[in-house]
Design a protein around this motif. Structure first.
Motif, PDB file in Angstrom:
ATOM      1  N   GLY A 185      28.863 -97.811  30.315  1.00  0.00           N
ATOM      2  CA  GLY A 185      29.275 -98.778  29.467  1.00  0.00           C
ATOM      3  C   GLY A 185      28.508 -98.859  28.011  1.00  0.00           C
ATOM      4  N   THR A 186      27.259 -99.621  28.381  1.00  0.00           N
ATOM      5  CA  THR A 186      26.582 -99.984  27.024  1.00  0.00           C
ATOM      6  C   THR A 186      26.057 -98.455  26.346  1.00  0.00           C
ATOM      7  OG1 THR A 186      26.136-102.049  27.774  1.00  0.00           O
ATOM      8  CG2 THR A 186      24.624-101.034  26.027  1.00  0.00           C
ATOM      9  N   PRO A 187      25.321 -97.723  27.105  1.00  0.00           N
ATOM     10  CA  PRO A 187      24.857 -96.358  26.598  1.00  0.00           C
ATOM     11  C   PRO A 187      25.875 -95.621  25.975  1.00  0.00           C
ATOM     12  CG  PRO A 187      23.907 -96.554  28.694  1.00  0.00           C
ATOM     13  CD  PRO A 187      25.002 -97.755  28.333  1.00  0.00           C
ATOM     14  N   ALA A 188      27.241 -95.680  26.485  1.00  0.00           N
ATOM     15  CA  ALA A 188      28.330 -94.900  25.893  1.00  0.00           C
ATOM     16  C   ALA A 188      28.795 -95.565  24.597  1.00  0.00           C
ATOM     17  CB  ALA A 188      29.465 -94.869  26.786  1.00  0.00           C
ATOM     18  N   ALA A 189      28.698 -96.780  24.399  1.00  0.00           N
ATOM     19  CA  ALA A 189      29.112 -97.485  23.244  1.00  0.00           C
ATOM     20  C   ALA A 189      28.326 -97.103  22.207  1.00  0.00           C
ATOM     21  CB  ALA A 189      29.028 -99.028  23.507  1.00  0.00           C
ATOM     22  N   PHE A 190      26.894 -97.082  22.522  1.00  0.00           N
ATOM     23  CA  PHE A 190      25.722 -96.733  21.458  1.00  0.00           C
ATOM     24  C   PHE A 190      25.929 -95.336  21.200  1.00  0.00           C
ATOM     25  CE2 PHE A 190      23.529-100.588  22.763  1.00  0.00           C
ATOM     26  CZ  PHE A 190      23.573-101.268  21.432  1.00  0.00           C
ATOM     27  N   LEU A 191      25.926 -94.420  22.201  1.00  0.00           N
ATOM     28  CA  LEU A 191      26.117 -93.006  21.739  1.00  0.00           C
ATOM     29  C   LEU A 191      27.550 -92.544  21.050  1.00  0.00           C
ATOM     30  CD1 LEU A 191      25.000 -91.696  25.247  1.00  0.00           C
ATOM     31  CD2 LEU A 191      23.525 -91.430  23.145  1.00  0.00           C
ATOM     32  N   ALA A 192      28.579 -93.191  21.411  1.00  0.00           N
ATOM     33  CA  ALA A 192      29.623 -93.069  20.670  1.00  0.00           C
ATOM     34  C   ALA A 192      29.687 -93.693  19.189  1.00  0.00           C
ATOM     35  CB  ALA A 192      30.888 -93.786  21.407  1.00  0.00           C
ATOM     36  N   THR A 193      29.001 -94.876  19.049  1.00  0.00           N
ATOM     37  CA  THR A 193      28.660 -95.254  17.528  1.00  0.00           C
ATOM     38  C   THR A 193      27.970 -94.321  16.907  1.00  0.00           C
ATOM     39  OG1 THR A 193      28.970 -97.347  18.468  1.00  0.00           O
ATOM     40  CG2 THR A 193      27.877 -97.232  16.301  1.00  0.00           C
ATOM     41  N   ARG A 194      27.076 -93.726  17.512  1.00  0.00           N
ATOM     42  CA  ARG A 194      26.091 -92.971  16.501  1.00  0.00           C
ATOM     43  C   ARG A 194      26.869 -91.578  16.392  1.00  0.00           C
ATOM     44  NH1 ARG A 194      20.380 -90.356  18.975  1.00  0.00           N
ATOM     45  NH2 ARG A 194      20.090 -89.157  17.174  1.00  0.00           N
ATOM     46  N   ALA A 195      27.650 -91.193  17.454  1.00  0.00           N
ATOM     47  CA  ALA A 195      28.470 -89.874  17.109  1.00  0.00           C
ATOM     48  C   ALA A 195      29.582 -90.008  16.089  1.00  0.00           C
ATOM     49  CB  ALA A 195      29.117 -89.406  18.424  1.00  0.00           C
ATOM     50  N   ILE A 196      30.137 -91.285  16.012  1.00  0.00           N
ATOM     51  CA  ILE A 196      31.262 -91.659  15.080  1.00  0.00           C
ATOM     52  C   ILE A 196      30.647 -91.583  13.400  1.00  0.00           C
ATOM     53  CG2 ILE A 196      32.809 -93.193  14.096  1.00  0.00           C
ATOM     54  CD1 ILE A 196      33.109 -94.156  17.032  1.00  0.00           C
TER      55      ILE A 196
END
Length: 248
Positions: free
Chosen positions: A52-63
């Protein structure tokens, strides 16, 4: 584009193996002393925390790293990697439900629908990851709080510490979840529908793909709102009951 896809496909089995190992560690080591009734759910929460939290950070960075983000922009390498990461998690958690809770059709259906959205975005359209990852961030921003709350709720009857954590976390978790799923999610979903309905994604994302995304996400948001509404009612009854006991 074909070369890019072939290059990134190995990420999926790699990530799946990672979540499988984390699940086994949680089940057989971290929660080995827990009641067998709660161990599977606890292990599921553990891999959810890892996702959850890693995906949120990684997704934000990718966006944020996309040079020209839009609801129909082509997926970047980093966006596809996050999609693979989430696909692997939901596959692992789907296996968990099929093994331990095969009759829980709500969660099994939720995972299948979510996988459909991620897989079509990643491997069919190869466009639209911006929209899907924003929705992923909104879904996972509450992950840490929700999984901690879930673990505490499971042990609240036999652990005073767990009961205190559950009681302390419930109001702020419910409030955050309500804002994210009940306000931010619907607003973003409305913008997404307007964009696709206007035809701006024609020729890039097949109509059946974005329509299916909209249906799945609208249903998920609706279920989330119903779930959190029931929890607010339950919390109100619990607090009211305690007040009545103190005054009686």
């Amino acid at each position: 584009m074909e070369t890019l896809t072939l290059t990134l496909i190995p990420n999926l089995p790699l990530f799946f193996t990672q979540f499988l190992i984390i699940y086994l560690i949680a089940y057989f080591i971290v929660f080995r002393n827990w009641n067998p009734k709660f161990r599977p759910e606890a292990a599921s929460c553990f891999i959810s925390l890892a996702h959850g939290t890693p995906a949120a950070f990684l997704a934000t960075r990718a966006i944020l790293s996309h040079p020209n983000p839009s609801f129909s922009s082509i997926n970047t390498d980093s966006q596809n990697t996050v999609l693979d990461y989430s696909i692997a998690y939901f596959l692992m958690d789907l296996v968990h439900y099929l093994v331990f809770y095969p009759s829980d059709m709500l969660f099994i259906g939720h995972h299948l629908a979510t996988l459909f959205v991620f897989v079509t975005c990643r491997y069919v359209a190869n466009h639209g990851a911006f929209a899907i990852l924003v929705l992923l961030v909104l879904a996972e921003v509450t992950s840490l709080c929700q999984n901690t709350w879930t673990l505490a709720r499971a042990r609240r009857d036999d652990s005073k510490t767990a009961a205190k954590v559950y009681e302390f976390l419930s109001p702020p978790f419910y409030a955050l979840y309500s804002v994210v799923r009940g306000l931010a999610g619907p607003v973003f979903m409305y913008k997404m529908i307007v964009f696709y309905w206007s035809g701006n994604a024609d020729g890039v994302i097949p109509t059946w793909v974005w329509v299916s995304w909209v249906v799945v996400v609208v249903m998920a948001i609706s279920v989330s709102i119903l779930w959190i509404s029931n929890l607010w009612v339950e919390l109100y009854r619990e607090r009211t009951g305690k007040i009545e006991k103190k005054t009686s």
